[in-house]
Design an enzyme around this catalytic site. Sequence first.
Site, PDB file in Angstrom:
ATOM      1  N   ASP A   1      97.572  24.605  69.294  1.00 15.39           N
ATOM      2  CA  ASP A   1      98.952  24.954  68.979  1.00 15.39           C
ATOM      3  C   ASP A   1      99.766  23.720  68.595  1.00 15.39           C
ATOM      4  OD1 ASP A   1      99.198  23.801  71.472  1.00 15.39           O
ATOM      5  OD2 ASP A   1     100.113  25.536  72.443  1.00 15.39           O
ATOM      6  N   SER A   2      99.136  22.542  68.649  1.00 14.68           N
ATOM      7  CA  SER A   2      99.760  21.323  68.123  1.00 14.68           C
ATOM      8  C   SER A   2     100.058  21.470  66.637  1.00 14.68           C
ATOM      9  CB  SER A   2      98.843  20.113  68.354  1.00 14.68           C
ATOM     10  OG  SER A   2      97.565  20.335  67.778  1.00 14.68           O
TER      11      SER A   2
ATOM     12  N   ASP B   1      93.849  28.299  70.267  1.00 11.58           N
ATOM     13  CA  ASP B   1      94.839  28.211  71.334  1.00 11.58           C
ATOM     14  C   ASP B   1      95.669  29.485  71.425  1.00 11.58           C
ATOM     15  OD1 ASP B   1      95.200  26.176  73.173  1.00 11.58           O
ATOM     16  OD2 ASP B   1      96.084  24.794  71.727  1.00 11.58           O
TER      17      ASP B   1
ATOM     18  N   LYS C   1      91.564  29.142  74.100  1.00  7.60           N
ATOM     19  CA  LYS C   1      92.024  28.176  75.098  1.00  7.60           C
ATOM     20  C   LYS C   1      93.382  28.606  75.609  1.00  7.60           C
ATOM     21  CE  LYS C   1      93.648  23.923  74.134  1.00  7.60           C
ATOM     22  NZ  LYS C   1      94.932  23.849  74.906  1.00  7.60           N
TER      23      LYS C   1
ATOM     24  N   GLU D   1      96.479  27.334  78.705  1.00  4.06           N
ATOM     25  CA  GLU D   1      96.911  26.277  79.608  1.00  4.06           C
ATOM     26  C   GLU D   1      97.177  26.824  81.001  1.00  4.06           C
ATOM     27  OE1 GLU D   1     100.178  24.058  78.048  1.00  4.06           O
ATOM     28  OE2 GLU D   1      99.175  23.601  76.144  1.00  4.06           O
TER      29      GLU D   1
ATOM     30  N   GLU E   1      93.997  16.689  80.303  1.00  2.00           N
ATOM     31  CA  GLU E   1      94.934  15.891  79.515  1.00  2.00           C
ATOM     32  C   GLU E   1      95.800  14.993  80.388  1.00  2.00           C
ATOM     33  OE1 GLU E   1      98.336  16.264  76.013  1.00  2.00           O
ATOM     34  OE2 GLU E   1      97.223  18.046  76.650  1.00  2.00           O
TER      35      GLU E   1
END
Length: 276
Positions: free
Chosen positions: A34-35, A73, A103, A105, A172
């Site tokens: 999602d970056s 993501d 993915k 978080e 991270e």
Amino acid sequence: MHKRGEPITMLTAHDFPSAHVADQAGMDMVLVGDSLAMVSMGLEDTSEVLLEEMILHCRSVARGAKSAFIVGDLPMGTYEVSPEQALQSAIRMVKEGRVHGIKLEGGAEMAPAIEKITTAGIPVLAHVGLTPQRQNALGGFRVQGKTTAGALKFMADAIAVQEAGAFAVVVEAVPAEVAGLVTKKLRIPTIGIGAGNGCSGQVLVQVDMSGNFPPGRFLPKFVKKFGDVWGEAQRAIQTYRTEVKDRSYPAPEHTYPIPKEEYEEFERMIEASNRA
């Protein structure tokens, strides 16, 4: 690779060209992170990107990466409400986005969602430590696990996502020693980003590591600039501009020929029509 102790290589991609080059360069895994909200869409952070937008980018990446394992993501707001919501979003990413896994978080609090998704047969890559979607709750982009309590929480989160069925976990912005020790305690591989060399593999944002950004832009400490894509692209575009302005481009070798007699006949016809 994890069983052999071979480091796993992972890189982000957000469209067909970036996926194609990552795949051709031999990346084991490609992450449609999602970056892309920031590096591709120009948004301020990752929280604004929508599921439909992620799916569009995933489809583009899937066309370019034919060998790598592709992970998409889940964006903020598409999995936190309930495990059922998380599964529905994951199914859309696989069916419409054509990724191999997803993915999300979060640590222990996301274990029910991870279990729900993996039970449905969709591989999940977890993400603990610094979780950018939650930066506002974490006080910004801050290193996690720097205290004993923080390190213990990080380890508990990593174990929780492992037990919930995650096939690997992104770690991270965690001190290298802490990440290395936790990696040894887990059965699943860790993919580090700013977490040292003791992880089972590494991931970076392609735009960052390839140097595809203007001079002076802030880079996290963990990023190594392996190339200068921005500089090369700027040089090429500036040269193109110069050659168009001075008419040295296009040169004869860049144009299509016409037989001399055909052109002369065409020229005569044009002149005749002008006189008429």
